[in-house]
Design an enzyme around this catalytic site. Structure first.
Site, short mmCIF file in Angstrom:
data_model
loop_
_atom_site.label_atom_id
_atom_site.label_comp_id
_atom_site.label_asym_id
_atom_site.label_seq_id
_atom_site.Cartn_x
_atom_site.Cartn_y
_atom_site.Cartn_z
N CYS A 1 2.38 33.67 -56.25
CA CYS A 1 2.21 34.95 -56.94
C CYS A 1 3.57 35.68 -56.91
O CYS A 1 4.51 35.23 -56.24
CB CYS A 1 1.16 35.79 -56.21
SG CYS A 1 1.67 36.13 -54.52
N HIS B 1 2.17 32.74 -45.68
CA HIS B 1 1.40 31.77 -44.91
C HIS B 1 1.48 30.38 -45.54
O HIS B 1 0.56 29.93 -46.20
CB HIS B 1 -0.07 32.21 -44.82
CG HIS B 1 -0.29 33.29 -43.81
ND1 HIS B 1 -1.31 34.21 -43.90
CD2 HIS B 1 0.37 33.59 -42.68
CE1 HIS B 1 -1.26 35.02 -42.87
NE2 HIS B 1 -0.25 34.67 -42.12
N HIS C 1 3.18 40.40 -45.86
CA HIS C 1 1.87 40.99 -45.56
C HIS C 1 1.96 42.46 -45.17
O HIS C 1 0.94 43.13 -45.07
CB HIS C 1 1.20 40.22 -44.41
CG HIS C 1 1.21 38.75 -44.61
ND1 HIS C 1 2.12 37.91 -44.01
CD2 HIS C 1 0.44 37.97 -45.39
CE1 HIS C 1 1.90 36.67 -44.40
NE2 HIS C 1 0.89 36.68 -45.24
N HIS D 1 -6.00 39.84 -39.50
CA HIS D 1 -5.05 39.41 -40.54
C HIS D 1 -3.84 40.36 -40.52
O HIS D 1 -4.01 41.58 -40.37
CB HIS D 1 -5.73 39.44 -41.92
CG HIS D 1 -4.90 38.78 -42.97
ND1 HIS D 1 -3.88 39.45 -43.63
CD2 HIS D 1 -4.91 37.52 -43.47
CE1 HIS D 1 -3.32 38.61 -44.49
NE2 HIS D 1 -3.92 37.44 -44.40
N GLU E 1 -2.06 41.63 -42.74
CA GLU E 1 -2.11 42.75 -43.70
C GLU E 1 -2.96 43.90 -43.16
O GLU E 1 -2.64 45.07 -43.35
CB GLU E 1 -2.66 42.25 -45.05
CG GLU E 1 -2.61 43.34 -46.11
CD GLU E 1 -3.26 42.93 -47.42
OE1 GLU E 1 -3.20 41.75 -47.79
OE2 GLU E 1 -3.83 43.82 -48.08
N THR F 1 -5.88 43.07 -49.92
CA THR F 1 -5.58 42.60 -51.28
C THR F 1 -6.11 41.20 -51.58
O THR F 1 -6.17 40.80 -52.73
CB THR F 1 -4.06 42.57 -51.51
OG1 THR F 1 -3.48 41.74 -50.51
CG2 THR F 1 -3.45 43.95 -51.48
N CYS G 1 -5.72 42.11 -55.28
CA CYS G 1 -4.59 42.02 -56.21
C CYS G 1 -4.89 41.09 -57.39
O CYS G 1 -5.80 40.26 -57.34
CB CYS G 1 -3.33 41.59 -55.46
SG CYS G 1 -3.32 39.83 -55.12
N SER H 1 -4.28 31.29 -44.54
CA SER H 1 -4.01 32.02 -45.78
C SER H 1 -5.33 32.55 -46.33
O SER H 1 -6.19 31.78 -46.76
CB SER H 1 -3.34 31.08 -46.79
OG SER H 1 -3.51 31.57 -48.10
N SER I 1 0.38 31.34 -51.73
CA SER I 1 1.60 31.05 -50.97
C SER I 1 1.93 29.55 -50.95
O SER I 1 2.80 29.12 -50.21
CB SER I 1 1.46 31.59 -49.54
OG SER I 1 0.17 31.38 -49.04
#
Ligand code: SF4
Length: 325
Positions: A25, A54, A87, A137, A139, A178, A208, A236, A280
């Site tokens: 992405c 990741h 992240h 996680h 994030e 996200t 996202c 991931s 990723s």
């Protein structure tokens, strides 16, 4: 003269249907470029706090170029630059880097930074945030670290919504990680709205574009696949969700890091195998998996129709060569 039989073993036919969009992405692309540009600008070693994204293949390649991956800031020498992963990081991390006078570059995906800003705004408005995400996680850790302790509560499931006990239910808002499953998140949001009718929703979706598009792409090919291989790391989030989406549609799916992880017994003799890759996972790993399938099958390859993604994020100014001086 003896008769010699010559047996030619023909490979069984296999249609390989490759989901699109898949793989990198814009946020991952930018984060990798940031490490590469930091290596060009500062020379090796450049330290990176946590896996930049990741994916072991990506991390190993950057390590080969001179990146050093560490868990915490105190492992970074005073005279070397450090990059923060895509992240996102708690506010305390750049603050600590500043205190030590470290040179740092933040590779947090702009879509994660947007969630950070939303969280800060909600706290300024005096709201308590319910955050839909996965415990542990990076994030989630990064977003929780944007706001004062106790002002945000993690919600992972619909059952969590039912068991929430809050002092004040009149001033709530929710945000999301996200990289969640679109359908699961919708169910949790519905449960939140049912239990707390005045809860403030984000203005736009926080899951996202890349996560939503990759899940939609899996849904669009699932009906044609007997098996689905998802290329991505076991940690991931968006890759794990892709395998779940397919399983829910009744397609046996496996998350694999690369071709060597294919479980041939599980794969069996399918007519059509779907392949996708998490945000990723680089395309070279998709090629590797297709090539591995070619060793056992007579493969016909097809890429699913899709509208191309055009998202590109700007690089930090300090790393753009003609602006860095
Ligand atoms: S998956 Fe989404 S949020 Fe994560 S880096 Fe990619 S674009 Fe950004």
């Amino acid at each position: 003269m003896p008769y010699m039989a010559c047996t030619v073993h023909e490979l069984p036919p296999l249609r390989v249907l490759i989901a699109a969009p898949r793989g990198f992405c814009a946020g991952v692309d930018r984060a990798i470029q940031i490490v590469e540009l930091a290596l060009e600008r500062f020379g090796a070693p450049v330290y990176v706090r946590h896996e930049i994204v990741h994916n072991r293949f990506v991390v190993d390649r950057l390590r080969g170029l001179g990146a050093v991956f560490v868990d915490e800031l105190d492992e970074v020498p005073d005279d070397r630059p450090v990059v923060f992963s895509a992240h996102g990081v708690p506010k305390s991390v750049p603050a600590a880097a500043q205190t030590r006078g470290l040179t740092y570059v933040d590779a947090t995906c702009p879509l994660v930074s947007k969630v950070h800003r939303q969280a800060q705004r909600l706290i300024e408005e005096g709201r308590h945030i319910l955050f839909i995400g996965h415990a542990g996680h990076p994030e989630v850790i990064g977003t929780f670290g944007q706001v004062p302790e106790g002002s945000i509560t993690l919600v992972e499931t619909v059952a969590d919504v039912e068991s929430l006990r809050l002092n004040d239910e009149s001033n709530l808002a929710f945000l999301t990680q996200t990289t969640l499953a679109v359908d699961d998140t919708a169910a949790i949001v519905d449960a939140l709205k049912a239990r707390f009718p005045t809860i403030r929703a984000p203005r736009s979706e926080d899951i996202c574009y890349a996560t939503s598009n990759r899940q939609a792409a899996v849904k669009s090919i699932a009906g044609q696949c007997d098996r689905l291989l998802v290329i991505g790391a076991p940690n991931s989030s968006n890759s794990l969700r892709l395998a779940e989406v397919a399983e829910r549609l009744g397609v046996p799916s496996r998350l694999i890091e690369r071709a060597a992880d294919i479980d041939w017994e599980w794969l069996g003799q399918p007519r059509t195998v779907g392949i996708t890759a998490g945000a990723s996972a680089p395309e070279v790993l998709v090629r590797e998996v297709v090539d591995a399938l070619r060793s056992s099958f007579d493969v016909t390859e097809e890429v699913a129709d899709h509208s191309p993604e055009r998202m590109v994020f700007k690089l930090p100014r300090e790393l753009i060569p003609d602006r860095a001086a």
